[in-house]
Design a protein around this motif. Sequence first.
Motif: not given
Length: 224
Positions: A58-60, A102, A105-106, A109-110, A113-114, A117, A150
Motif C-alpha cells: 500500500g506504499n507506492r 483508510e 483501502i490503502r 485496493l491501492n 493498483f500500485y 501499475k 475494497s
Amino acid sequence: MRVVITGGSRGIGKALVEKFVKEGHMVCTCSRSEESLKTLWEELGRTDRLMFKGCDVGNRFSAKEFISFCKDRMQEFHVLINNAGILGLRQSIENYPEDVWEEVIRVNLNGVFYITKYAIPFMKDGGVIINLSSGAGKKPAPYWGAYAVSKFGIEGFSLLLAEELKHRDIRVYAFNPGATRTKMRADAYPYEDPNTLKPPEKVADFIIKLVNLRPPSGSIDFYE
C-alpha cells in the motif's frame, strides 16, 4: 513461468508460492515480514527459484521497489497474483473508525493498483493477472465495511484492466476463493470450526489450473 505473488508468507499466498516453486517455476514474492519469507525459503530448501523482499504494497514507493527487485531477477513476468490484503474490522459504517478504513483501502485496493501499475510494463504478452477478491465484494455484505468496499473495487478494477490489456492477450481475473482455512477467515469468524473449510492448498491448485487453462477474463468464484 516467472511468477510474482504478493503476500506470500501465509495462507493462500504461501500455498501458491510452495506450489509454483515445487512445480519448477521461478517465484518472486513479498510480505511485510521479510523474516517470515526467509523461513519459507529455508523450508523450501533455500531454492534459487524463490526470491523474496519485504514490502508494504500500500506504499507506492515500497511497491515500486518490490517490482523493480522482481524485474532485476526475472526480467519479465508470466503471472502476477495480487494476494496481499487485510481484514480491518467487522463494524457498521456509522461506527467504522476512519483510520482503519483508510488502512484497509490503502492496502487492499491501492496496493493492487500500485503493484499492477508497476508490473504491467514487464508482463509478458499472453500472461495472466489474478486479483484476490471475496464474496463480500460481490453483493452487499453488511458490517464488512472497508474490506467489502475494497473487494468491490477489486472486481471493478479487474474488469477495467482486462479491457485495457486485451490487445496484449493478458487475461485478468477477479478471483473469489470462497471460505478457506486462513488466519483472516479465523479472525472474521472466530467461532467457526476451521476443519470444515478447504485448505489454502486446494485454492492454490485451482489457481494454477486457472493460469494454465486461461479462460476468458472475468470474475471467478471457487466454492468447492
